[in-house]
Write an enzyme that holds these catalytic residues in place. Structure first.
Site, PDB file in Angstrom:
ATOM      1  CG  HIS A  40      -1.993  -0.991   1.205  1.00  0.00           C
ATOM      2  ND1 HIS A  40      -3.234  -0.796   0.652  1.00  0.00           N
ATOM      3  CD2 HIS A  40      -1.990  -2.253   1.673  1.00  0.00           C
ATOM      4  CE1 HIS A  40      -3.970  -1.882   0.795  1.00  0.00           C
ATOM      5  NE2 HIS A  40      -3.236  -2.790   1.405  1.00  0.00           N
TER       6      HIS A  40
ATOM      7  CB  THR B 191      -9.954   5.027  -1.226  1.00  0.00           C
ATOM      8  OG1 THR B 191      -9.448   5.375   0.064  1.00  0.00           O
ATOM      9  CG2 THR B 191      -9.297   3.749  -1.705  1.00  0.00           C
TER      10      THR B 191
ATOM     11  CE  LYS C  66      -5.808  14.058  -0.091  1.00  0.00           C
ATOM     12  NZ  LYS C  66      -5.975  12.842  -0.869  1.00  0.00           N
ATOM     13  NE  ARG C  67      -3.360  10.219   9.932  1.00  0.00           N
ATOM     14  CZ  ARG C  67      -3.100   9.306  10.865  1.00  0.00           C
ATOM     15  NH1 ARG C  67      -3.946   8.335  11.120  1.00  0.00           N
ATOM     16  NH2 ARG C  67      -1.992   9.374  11.572  1.00  0.00           N
TER      17      ARG C  67
ATOM     18  CE  LYS D 180     -13.750   6.316   0.795  1.00  0.00           C
ATOM     19  NZ  LYS D 180     -12.855   6.404   1.984  1.00  0.00           N
TER      20      LYS D 180
ATOM     21  CE  LYS E  88      -1.946  10.820   2.876  1.00  0.00           C
ATOM     22  NZ  LYS E  88      -2.636   9.991   1.871  1.00  0.00           N
TER      23      LYS E  88
HETATM   24  C1  26W Z   1       3.805   0.615   9.981  1.00  0.00           C
HETATM   25  C2  26W Z   1       3.553   2.022   9.602  1.00  0.00           C
HETATM   26  C3  26W Z   1       2.625   2.106   8.474  1.00  0.00           C
HETATM   27  C4  26W Z   1       1.305   2.419   8.701  1.00  0.00           C
HETATM   28  C5  26W Z   1       0.435   2.474   7.652  1.00  0.00           C
HETATM   29  C6  26W Z   1       3.069   1.860   7.211  1.00  0.00           C
HETATM   30  C7  26W Z   1       2.205   1.907   6.177  1.00  0.00           C
HETATM   31  C8  26W Z   1       0.893   2.210   6.386  1.00  0.00           C
HETATM   32  C9  26W Z   1      -0.074   2.189   5.247  1.00  0.00           C
HETATM   33  C10 26W Z   1       0.448   1.347   4.153  1.00  0.00           C
HETATM   34  C11 26W Z   1      -0.446   3.534   4.801  1.00  0.00           C
HETATM   35  C12 26W Z   1      -1.718   3.515   4.005  1.00  0.00           C
HETATM   36  O1  26W Z   1      -2.803   3.574   4.553  1.00  0.00           O
HETATM   37  N1  26W Z   1      -1.600   3.487   2.673  1.00  0.00           N
HETATM   38  C13 26W Z   1      -2.709   3.871   1.836  1.00  0.00           C
HETATM   39  O2  26W Z   1      -3.422   2.736   1.415  1.00  0.00           O
HETATM   40  C14 26W Z   1      -4.569   3.111   0.673  1.00  0.00           C
HETATM   41  C15 26W Z   1      -5.347   1.858   0.370  1.00  0.00           C
HETATM   42  O3  26W Z   1      -4.657   1.068  -0.526  1.00  0.00           O
HETATM   43  C16 26W Z   1      -4.182   3.877  -0.567  1.00  0.00           C
HETATM   44  O4  26W Z   1      -5.334   4.290  -1.224  1.00  0.00           O
HETATM   45  C17 26W Z   1      -3.333   5.086  -0.204  1.00  0.00           C
HETATM   46  O5  26W Z   1      -2.842   5.720  -1.362  1.00  0.00           O
HETATM   47  C18 26W Z   1      -2.174   4.655   0.668  1.00  0.00           C
HETATM   48  O6  26W Z   1      -1.452   5.783   1.149  1.00  0.00           O
END
Ligand code: 26W
Length: 777
Positions: A334, A618, A510-511, A622, A516
């Site tokens: 992701h 995503t 978004k976060r 929406k 971003k």
């Molecule tokens: C361990 C720390 C950590 C926490 C969260 C590493 C990575 C993440 C996620 C991978 C971050 C995340 O939420 N990624 C998002 O995933 C969505 C669903 O696929 C995508 O639409 C977003 O672009 C992506 O940033």
């Protein structure tokens, strides 16, 4: 009137009477939520148990995810049951407005995109009868609640989401499993959440593990008056699922996180082995014939060595167990950002899960023997993504461009060794929550033009394209206007800010993360503000710029950006010279429920990450589905959104991946700063006192122009893309004046959103990765 509804009403009243001794009319929102939830759970119980039984003999898939951002369940469950309107009506007849349940807080067991995607997938699988169950963790505290103090700082508060109970889960103590650590053994107690499909009697299951101690109280210690020590074991066990880590996309090597990941992995696999034996007998070599597991990023990747360990404990050889594991697991990536990829120091891991480390090392030896040059362990560190690619059937990215980058870049060597394993599964969103539930007005309008059925088969929404004419555009604009009025009321209540629904609503939700580029957005607003004051934008259509975002609590730069946006907002909103032109609002505690109000009201969707950084997004989908045009870069799923709706119906700007790659080595943000006086003036407000700022904004300023010891200047190319961003933003603003032409673009987005249904995504996972088919009930 539907019988089901009358029963639910009757049961709700009964529950209220015997648990709280109140009438329907006297009940607080929390009491009503508890009672109504229990009544719905009763109403679905037969379907739920039948769904589980029908599935028993067939091949099925399991989604392993450390996060599920499911939001508020009460409305979506009634909606999916097809009884939301009737229930509202029934309650209204008794003088109760179901809107009081807006006070019920979200289930926020996730951070952002990855957790919300998991929730959309479960909804889609249940709704399309795909045999998918979820496994996750039942954190006592979900994602923190956010507010802003007088200085504009983010303040975090604990999210004690079960404080008033949790009517949407059943504790299944009889399925408790034990998870062993060197110094203690904990109980993982499952809580089952029903996943109620839309327009189907199928009910899926999300099983969440909660850690508890084997022995709640040490009586020896207690008898010796050592009261605190008597609770040690209890606390130590419960600590594991105490809190969701609030980091989104920066990785932290915390020992408690290993424990969480291991509990998720071990408990879920033990549970699967138990059900396998019941359904298929003791020949575990057939495990992968019946079970597929999807790893939602690497957070549950310890499942791979854990399955091998469990199978070996049952007498299987390492090689056979390896083969079973390889067929069982697949991995979804992701993010391409290096700092987010999980890499566990072996020593740390060994102190928590020693047997897992032994197995990882054994897998690593096998890999290095077969493929010298590839590695899982390097410098005494385990690379969890590499593990997941090696011992898995498939790896996929979440949008076309992202999957391509995985092959070209992040996992180039792996793609060379295992090209057949690489796939793409472009993300999606559930049209039930993100259209039917949050935008009943637009849903009704669409129904009038394409008939029913599009919430289940979103392809039908394409029928709108032939019906875009002045009449439907006017209709659409009226719906949008109504959603803005509703949002204005919500914002007045929660933020105390009055907005005008005649303004353009430009939103970035978004976060908060540097990549971003919320900073680029606010800088453009500062620039527009100054130009307005100088009379240089005479035809500017009044606009409210809306932000919603949480920052990881330890992410200093993100917090500095929040503070800066809040202070700019204050300056602009208090300036009578632009009062009829410009408003800036940063809403507090952006979450699923807030999104359900904001997204239907948006005209412009800000998706402005530098190309190649946002895996998919995503929220962009929406917003598209609700008729906002995308102001975005060619990044993530924006690329496919523009393809589907037509580039002419979006505002695409900025450098492409190839263009960024071509300039990045020689890029000097300072040159752009020196040559663009308007941008320079905006950036200077970080340090010159126009906006009250502090050292943290000074640091942002230097990071943009001078860089730091770890990054060159302007790592996310804010200055590089700025000019084309502002052009596109102002172009959209001008275009808005032609309400018919702009409305046509919006409607083209609605009509072109079919691809982004998570029903399509989950069907592709089912067919191309899990090799399972829908089961009819
Ligand atoms: C361990 C720390 C950590 C926490 C969260 C590493 C990575 C993440 C996620 C991978 C971050 C995340 O939420 N990624 C998002 O995933 C969505 C669903 O696929 C995508 O639409 C977003 O672009 C992506 O940033």
């Amino acid at each position: 009137m539907n019988n089901n509804c009358l029963n639910i009403l009757k049961w709700t009243e009964a529950q209220l009477k015997y648990t709280y001794d109140v009438s329907l009319q006297q009940a607080t929102p929390q009491e009503l939520h508890e009672a109504l939830g229990q009544a719905v759970m009763m109403a679905i119980s037969d379907d739920w148990s039948r769904s589980k039984k029908t599935r028993m003999p067939n091949r099925k898939a399991y989604y392993f995810s450390a996060e599920y951002l499911i939001g508020r369940l009460v409305y979506s469950n009634l909606f999916n049951l097809g009884i939301l309107d009737e229930m509202k009506e029934l309650f209204a007849q008794r003088g109760v407005d179901l809107a009081i349940l807006e006070d019920i807080e979200d289930d926020a067991l996730g951070n952002g995109g990855l957790g919300r995607l998991a929730a959309c997938f479960l909804d889609s699988a249940a709704s399309t009868n795909i045999p998918l169950s979820g496994y996750g963790l039942r954190y006592k505290f979900g994602l923190f609640k956010q507010s802003f103090d007088a200085e504009g700082n983010q303040v975090e508060n604990a999210d004690d989401w079960t404080k008033f109970g949790d009517p949407w889960s059943f504790r299944r103590y009889n399925h408790t499993v034990k998870v062993k650590f060197p110094d203690h053994t904990v109980l993982a107690v499952p809580y089952d959440v029903p996943i109620i499909g839309y327009d189907t009697s199928n009910v899926g299951t999300l099983r969440l593990w909660q850690c508890e101690a084997e022995e709640e109280l040490d009586f020896n210690a207690f008898n010796n008056q050592d009261y605190l020590r008597a609770l040690d074991a209890k606390n130590k066990a419960e600590d594991i699922t105490r809190v969701l880590y609030p980091n989104d996309s920066t990785w932290e090597g915390k020992r408690l996180r290993i424990k969480q990941q291991y509990v998720l992995s071990s408990a879920s696999l033990q549970d699967m082995l138990r059900t396998f034996k019941i359904a298929h007998g003791n020949d575990l070599s057939r495990f992968a014939e019946f079970y597929a597991v999807q790893l939602n990023d690497t957070h549950p990747a310890m499942s791979i060595p854990e399955l091998i360990r469990l199978l070996m404990a049952e007498g299987m050889s390492f090689d056979d167990a390896f083969n079973v594991a390889q067929k069982t697991f697949s991995y979804t990536n992701h993010t391409v950002m290096g700092e987010a990829l999980e890499k566990w120091p072996l020593d740390l891991m060994r102190s928590v899960v020693p047997e897992i480390v032994d197995i990882i090392c054994r897998i690593d030896e096998k890999l290095k023997w077969e493929h010298p040059g590839l590695f899982i362990v390097k410098d005494n560190t385990a690379h969890m993504a590499n593990l997941s690619i090696y011992v898995g059937s498939y790896i996929n990215g979440v949008a076309e461009i992202h999957s391509q980058i995985l092959k070209d870049d992040c996992f180039k060597d792996w793609y060379y060794a295992f090209p057949e394993r690489f796939q793409n599964k472009t993300n999606g969103i559930t049209p039930r929550r993100w259209l039917g539930l949050c935008n009943p007005e637009l849903t009704e309008m669409i129904r009038q033009h394409v008939g029913t059925g599009f919430l289940k088969n979103l392809e039908l929404i394409g029928g709108l394209k032939d019906q875009i004419n002045n009449g439907t555009i006017v209709e659409f604009n009226a719906v949008k206007r109504k959603k803005k009025e509703q949002l204005c009321a919500v914002i007045a209540k929660h933020e105390g800010v009055m907005l005008n629904p005649d303004f353009i609503f430009d939103v970035q939700v978004k976060r908060l993360h540097e990549y971003k580029r919320q900073l680029m957005n606010i800088l453009s607003i500062v620039d527009i503000y100054f130009r307005l004051k100088e009379g240089r934008l005479p035809d500017f259509h009044p606009t409210v710029y809306l932000f919603g975002a949480k920052s990881a609590p330890g992410y200093a730069r993100a917090k500095a950006i929040i503070r800066y946006i809040n202070r700019v907002a204050k300056m602009i909103n208090n300036d009578p010279a632009v009062a009829d032109k410009l408003k800036v609002v940063f809403v507090q505690n952006y979450n699923c429920s807030y999104a359900e109000h904001i997204i239907p009201a948006a005209d412009i969707s800000e998706q402005i990450s530098p190309a190649g950084t946002e895996a998919s997004g995503t929220g962009n989908m929406k917003l598209m589905l609700n008729g906002a045009v995308t102001l975005g870069t060619l990044d993530g799923a924006n690329v496919e959104i523009a393809q589907e709706a037509g580039k002419e119906n979006e505002y695409i700007f900025g450098h492409t991946v190839e263009q960024i790659n071509a300039v990045k080595d020689t890029y000097r943000s300072r040159d752009i700063y020196d040559s663009n006086p308007d941008l320079r003036r905006a950036i200077n407000t970080l340090v010159d006192g126009t906006v009250p700022t502090d050292d943290a904004q000074r640091e942002l300023f230097h990071a943009l122009l001078d860089g730091t010891s770890w990054h060159k200047a302007d790592h996310y190319f804010v200055l590089l893309d700025y000019a084309s961003y502002l052009d596109a933003k102002l172009q959209a603003n001008r275009d808005y004046a032609d309400r018919l032409a702009f409305g046509r673009k919006c409607l083209m987005n609605v009509a072109s959103a079919a691809k982004f249904s998570s029903d399509r995504t989950i069907r592709q996972y089912a067919e191309e990765i899990w090799h399972i088919t829908p089961t009819q009930y």
